[in-house]
Write an enzyme that holds these catalytic residues in place. Sequence first.
Site, PDB file in Angstrom:
ATOM      1  N   CYS A 119       0.830  -1.212   0.000  1.00  8.20           N
ATOM      2  CA  CYS A 119       0.000   0.000   0.000  1.00  8.20           C
ATOM      3  C   CYS A 119       0.863   1.259   0.000  1.00  8.20           C
ATOM      4  CB  CYS A 119      -0.911  -0.027   1.213  1.00  8.20           C
ATOM      5  SG  CYS A 119      -1.899   1.460   1.370  1.00  8.20           S
ATOM      6  N   CYS A 166      -0.444   4.084   2.180  1.00  7.01           N
ATOM      7  CA  CYS A 166      -0.264   3.891   3.621  1.00  7.01           C
ATOM      8  C   CYS A 166       1.200   4.115   4.012  1.00  7.01           C
ATOM      9  CB  CYS A 166      -0.637   2.472   4.046  1.00  7.01           C
ATOM     10  SG  CYS A 166      -2.108   1.826   3.290  1.00  7.01           S
ATOM     11  N   ASP A 167       2.123   3.619   3.207  1.00  5.57           N
ATOM     12  CA  ASP A 167       3.521   3.532   3.643  1.00  5.57           C
ATOM     13  C   ASP A 167       4.502   4.406   2.871  1.00  5.57           C
ATOM     14  OD1 ASP A 167       2.664   1.609   5.460  1.00  5.57           O
ATOM     15  OD2 ASP A 167       2.903  -0.006   4.013  1.00  5.57           O
TER      16      ASP A 167
END
Length: 324
Positions: A133, A136-137
């Site tokens: 992701c 997300c990261d």
Amino acid sequence: MRQVIIIGSGPAGFTAAIYAARANLKPLLVASTVEVGGELMNTTEVENFPGFPDGIQGPDLMAKMQQQAERFGTEVLYDDVVSLDVDGTVKKVTLGSGAAHEASTIIYATGSAYRKLGVEGEERLSGYGVSWCATCDGFFFREKTIAVVGGGDSAMEEATFLTRFASKVYVIHRKDTLRASKIMQERAFANEKIEFIWNTEVEEVLGGDSVNGVRLRSTTDGSTRELALDGLFIAIGNDPRTHLVHGKLELTSEGTIWVDGRSSRTSVPGVFAAGDVIDPTYRQAATAAGSGVVAALDAEHFLADLEDASVEVPAAEAAEIIAR
Ligand code: NDP
């Protein structure tokens, strides 16, 4: 007992909920404890969902769908389904909390899960440099060198997005042509931080506490080499989430839930399926939403037929009595 329980909180689940709620079926939607909103929660700008000419962030789109579903009376439960009993006319949904709910119909819209490479080091370093992701990261990879695996739209989108943070983004693809749409390809090709590594597979993810590289294998001559990296993003597609219905609903050879033609009717009466879990091909937010509409309408018709049948029985009995 409920009339409809919807399992899944992506565009298919929430759109089914909007329609079912507006049909006064008072749906219960089980949204999971981890990924409420489904895959779009991991997306940045959604530019191709109709009605948003300037684009909309994935999480915002999902929040709006949820608001719309709740506005008409959908009850959303933040829990996970652990088992399903679909035999008979009363369907039973058991949740992680231990609670169980019954319904006449189920709309199954659990979407799909990130596909894994299945190579050494991938699992062990997941969360330590291996990610599925970018949204997300990505932030953790400022000025770092990273790679994205895959040749589809997801890989192009992730790679392009990651150039906001990383100093260098490799795209590792096992072929010499991309599966991604032309517009996404062109965007990636035009980005000078992105370098393509063609005809290559990841054989192993390397690193002790965190990723420090990958071992690559050429798909043309089998030769191997190491590439130093700080992070690896895997974007090689998704698999339909069907584990709860194995042995209960018929599946297709592609692993999606089988449905009857263009309907959402599964192999079990009263169970309907929608979204990515039935769709090996298109898998768009807009097609999933449309598929949710189909499921809600099919469930509504099924419930109406059930009601007609229950009214018809006494009428038939009455006729028999009169005949006697
Ligand atoms: P796709 O199935 O389209 O692409 C997966 C890619 O990963 C392919 O290039 C495939 O290679 C490669 N791959 C699969 N398995 C492996 C493996 N084990 N090792 C190495 N490579 C592998 O998945 P996507 O997630 O990219 O897209 C899914 C759907 O979602 C598509 O319909 C896409 O259009 C859509 N989408 C749309 C977006 C948008 O419009 N904004 C954004 C993201 C997705 P190969 O080509 O060799 O098969």
